[in-house]
Design a protein around this motif. Structure first.
Motif, PDB file in Angstrom:
ATOM      1  N   ILE A 151       0.733  -1.704   0.348  1.00  0.00           N
ATOM      2  CA  ILE A 151      -0.623  -0.049   0.059  1.00  0.00           C
ATOM      3  C   ILE A 151       0.667   1.625  -0.138  1.00  0.00           C
ATOM      4  N   TYR A 152       0.280   2.308  -0.975  1.00  0.00           N
ATOM      5  CA  TYR A 152       1.474   3.146  -0.699  1.00  0.00           C
ATOM      6  C   TYR A 152       0.416   4.214  -0.375  1.00  0.00           C
ATOM      7  N   LEU A 153       1.191   5.203   0.419  1.00  0.00           N
ATOM      8  CA  LEU A 153       0.949   6.343   0.947  1.00  0.00           C
ATOM      9  C   LEU A 153       0.712   7.546   1.406  1.00  0.00           C
ATOM     10  N   PRO A 154       1.360   8.726  -0.246  1.00  0.00           N
ATOM     11  CA  PRO A 154       1.577   9.476  -0.457  1.00  0.00           C
ATOM     12  C   PRO A 154       0.860  10.793  -0.243  1.00  0.00           C
ATOM     13  N   ASP A 155       1.639  11.708   0.455  1.00  0.00           N
ATOM     14  CA  ASP A 155       0.894  13.085   0.222  1.00  0.00           C
ATOM     15  C   ASP A 155       0.750  13.503  -0.942  1.00  0.00           C
ATOM     16  N   PHE A 156      -0.029  14.316  -1.599  1.00  0.00           N
ATOM     17  CA  PHE A 156       0.689  15.334  -2.412  1.00  0.00           C
ATOM     18  C   PHE A 156       0.212  16.920  -2.331  1.00  0.00           C
ATOM     19  N   LYS A 157       1.610  17.169  -2.146  1.00  0.00           N
ATOM     20  CA  LYS A 157       0.943  18.623  -1.211  1.00  0.00           C
ATOM     21  C   LYS A 157       1.159  19.799  -1.976  1.00  0.00           C
ATOM     22  N   TYR A 158       1.766  19.783  -2.889  1.00  0.00           N
ATOM     23  CA  TYR A 158       1.100  21.014  -3.702  1.00  0.00           C
ATOM     24  C   TYR A 158       0.675  21.166  -5.424  1.00  0.00           C
ATOM     25  N   HIS A 213      -5.096  29.154   1.115  1.00  0.00           N
ATOM     26  CA  HIS A 213      -4.559  28.098  -0.379  1.00  0.00           C
ATOM     27  C   HIS A 213      -5.481  27.341  -1.514  1.00  0.00           C
ATOM     28  N   ILE A 214      -6.483  27.272  -1.189  1.00  0.00           N
ATOM     29  CA  ILE A 214      -7.361  25.868  -1.433  1.00  0.00           C
ATOM     30  C   ILE A 214      -7.578  25.999  -2.788  1.00  0.00           C
ATOM     31  N   ASP A 215      -7.402  27.006  -3.657  1.00  0.00           N
ATOM     32  CA  ASP A 215      -7.102  26.650  -5.341  1.00  0.00           C
ATOM     33  C   ASP A 215      -6.230  25.368  -5.847  1.00  0.00           C
ATOM     34  N   ASP A 216      -5.180  26.604  -4.589  1.00  0.00           N
ATOM     35  CA  ASP A 216      -4.490  24.712  -5.232  1.00  0.00           C
ATOM     36  C   ASP A 216      -4.317  23.308  -4.927  1.00  0.00           C
ATOM     37  N   SER A 217      -5.790  22.948  -3.495  1.00  0.00           N
ATOM     38  CA  SER A 217      -5.960  21.998  -3.565  1.00  0.00           C
ATOM     39  C   SER A 217      -6.994  21.229  -4.595  1.00  0.00           C
ATOM     40  N   LYS A 218      -7.629  22.315  -5.182  1.00  0.00           N
ATOM     41  CA  LYS A 218      -8.997  21.609  -6.165  1.00  0.00           C
ATOM     42  C   LYS A 218      -7.854  21.122  -7.209  1.00  0.00           C
ATOM     43  N   LYS A 219      -6.720  22.353  -7.846  1.00  0.00           N
ATOM     44  CA  LYS A 219      -6.177  21.623  -8.966  1.00  0.00           C
ATOM     45  C   LYS A 219      -5.388  20.159  -8.408  1.00  0.00           C
ATOM     46  N   ILE A 220      -5.225  20.051  -7.344  1.00  0.00           N
ATOM     47  CA  ILE A 220      -4.732  18.633  -6.957  1.00  0.00           C
ATOM     48  C   ILE A 220      -5.931  17.593  -7.005  1.00  0.00           C
ATOM     49  N   ILE A 221      -7.171  18.273  -6.432  1.00  0.00           N
ATOM     50  CA  ILE A 221      -7.976  16.990  -6.605  1.00  0.00           C
ATOM     51  C   ILE A 221      -8.361  16.380  -8.448  1.00  0.00           C
ATOM     52  N   TYR A 260     -12.904  24.066   4.440  1.00  0.00           N
ATOM     53  CA  TYR A 260     -12.520  23.064   4.630  1.00  0.00           C
ATOM     54  C   TYR A 260     -13.942  22.004   3.389  1.00  0.00           C
ATOM     55  N   ASN A 261     -15.405  23.122   4.438  1.00  0.00           N
ATOM     56  CA  ASN A 261     -16.503  22.215   3.785  1.00  0.00           C
ATOM     57  C   ASN A 261     -16.479  22.529   2.143  1.00  0.00           C
ATOM     58  N   GLU A 262     -15.437  23.943   1.180  1.00  0.00           N
ATOM     59  CA  GLU A 262     -15.509  24.222   0.240  1.00  0.00           C
ATOM     60  C   GLU A 262     -14.731  22.989  -0.222  1.00  0.00           C
ATOM     61  N   ILE A 263     -13.703  22.813  -0.360  1.00  0.00           N
ATOM     62  CA  ILE A 263     -12.800  21.502  -1.658  1.00  0.00           C
ATOM     63  C   ILE A 263     -13.992  20.679  -0.968  1.00  0.00           C
ATOM     64  N   ILE A 264     -14.753  19.972  -0.028  1.00  0.00           N
ATOM     65  CA  ILE A 264     -15.593  19.012   0.403  1.00  0.00           C
ATOM     66  C   ILE A 264     -15.937  19.239  -0.918  1.00  0.00           C
ATOM     67  N   ASP A 265     -16.958  19.799  -1.203  1.00  0.00           N
ATOM     68  CA  ASP A 265     -18.170  20.312  -1.766  1.00  0.00           C
ATOM     69  C   ASP A 265     -17.286  20.288  -3.607  1.00  0.00           C
ATOM     70  N   TYR A 266     -16.430  20.328  -3.659  1.00  0.00           N
ATOM     71  CA  TYR A 266     -15.378  20.735  -4.482  1.00  0.00           C
ATOM     72  C   TYR A 266     -15.618  18.782  -5.261  1.00  0.00           C
ATOM     73  N   ALA A 267     -14.906  18.494  -4.295  1.00  0.00           N
ATOM     74  CA  ALA A 267     -14.363  16.682  -4.912  1.00  0.00           C
ATOM     75  C   ALA A 267     -15.363  16.116  -4.979  1.00  0.00           C
ATOM     76  N   VAL A 268     -16.845  16.162  -4.169  1.00  0.00           N
ATOM     77  CA  VAL A 268     -17.808  15.978  -4.441  1.00  0.00           C
ATOM     78  C   VAL A 268     -18.447  16.182  -6.018  1.00  0.00           C
ATOM     79  N   ASN A 269     -18.727  17.436  -6.089  1.00  0.00           N
ATOM     80  CA  ASN A 269     -19.331  18.007  -7.148  1.00  0.00           C
ATOM     81  C   ASN A 269     -18.971  17.531  -8.997  1.00  0.00           C
TER      82      ASN A 269
END
Ligand code: SF4
Length: 300
Positions: A151-158, A213-221, A260-269
């Motif tokens: 199992i690999y458990l890497p971060d994706f930080k940026y 930095h939530i825009d960066d999070s959205k790009k990763i997701i 945080y909720n904005e990021i979760i909503d983004y992932a769900v959407n």
């Protein structure tokens, strides 16, 4: 081949002889471990009910200014141990009936870890092995792990490399993390769980959402979903807590619930189904263990 003699184990490729000099991580050729014990704060398929047999290695190949584990990542706290002892530690954790062996920040020690895994397997190690890292990996070093890691458990930080450089002193993070995850997925394939929901094989990618930095999070997701769809799992974390050494004004506060909720909503959407998220109030120092060498020395 002795990989410590001209070290390229991570993308920094310092090419130093770690028997004589130190590279960016300031680690020589010796194995150093700060803590080895069952840990219950990982994602549910990893911690389960019996815990994850976590081995915290000393040092890090990143220098994140917000790191929660600075005792080991910055100050390299840890005890020198032999490969034989590392194999014993794995077996001792298995005896405690943990679900897996969880190697935390193992990148700088890959050759020694492989030798320890081989030894431990010869002596009866049978639970899955997790490689839990920053995601800043040299693909050629990861290839050495093929067949040893379940199992690999890497971060994706940026996603934005300027953030990686500013916050983690890390050049070309994005390209290296993308290539690393590709290799990890190639080795394990899609996630497989047992009947109790414990992961047996696969890739879970962690992303710690940073304040401001939530825009960066959205790009990763977005990237991860387009590339891997539901074949991997994401773990979207809200536990960012500034340590006492953080001076940067953007990072001096916890992540807000609304961000945080904005990021979760983004992932769900965008259609993500396979993700772990955290509930309110998990941003706490309780996740940070005391690196007191428990489980490292041989019990007498
Ligand atoms: S592990 Fe990375 S940072 Fe450490 S010496 Fe090797 S190449 Fe340099």
């Amino acid at each position: 081949m002795n990989y410590y003699k001209s070290c390229t184990l991570c993308p920094r490729k310092c090419m130093v002889n770690r028997y004589q000099e130190l590279g960016f991580c300031k680690l020589n050729n010796e194995l150093r471990v700060a803590l080895a014990r069952p840990f219950f704060y990982e994602e549910p398929p990893i911690s389960g009910t019996k815990g994850s047999g976590t081995i915290f290695f000393s040092g890090c190949n990143l220098k994140c200014i917000f790191c929660q584990n600075i005792q080991i990542s910055k100050y390299n706290k840890g005890l020198k141990i032999s490969i034989k002892r590392l194999a014993e530690i794995m077996l001792e954790l298995q005896k405690k009936e943990v679900h897996n062996i969880n190697l935390v920040t193992p990148t700088m020690y890959i050759p020694s870890i492989i030798k320890a895994i081989k030894k431990a397997k010869r002596n009866g190690l049978r639970i899955p092995i997790i490689y839990n890292s920053s995601g800043y990996e040299n693909v050629n070093a990861l290839k050495l792990l093929d067949g040893y890691i379940d199992i690999y458990l890497p971060d994706f930080k940026y996603y934005d490399n300027t953030l990686a450089l500013k916050y983690s002193k890390c050049p070309n993070y994005l390209e290296n993390a993308m290539l690393a995850i590709k290799e990890m997925y190639k080795q394990t394939g899609p996630c497989i769980f047992d009947k109790n929901g414990i992961i047996k094989k696969g890739v879970i990618i962690r992303h710690l959402v940073l304040p401001n930095h939530i825009d960066d999070s959205k790009k990763i997701i977005n990237y991860l979903y387009n590339e891997y769809h539901d074949n991997i799992f994401l773990s979207i974390m809200n536990q960012y807590t500034p340590n006492k050494e953080v001076k940067n004004k953007d990072l001096k506060r916890n992540l807000s619930n609304s961000d945080y909720n904005e990021i979760i909503d983004y992932a769900v959407n965008i259609g993500i189904k396979n993700a772990f998220c955290q509930i309110d109030g998990t941003a706490s120092e309780s996740f940070i263990p005391d690196f007191n060498f428990e489980g490292v020395k041989k019990e007498t």
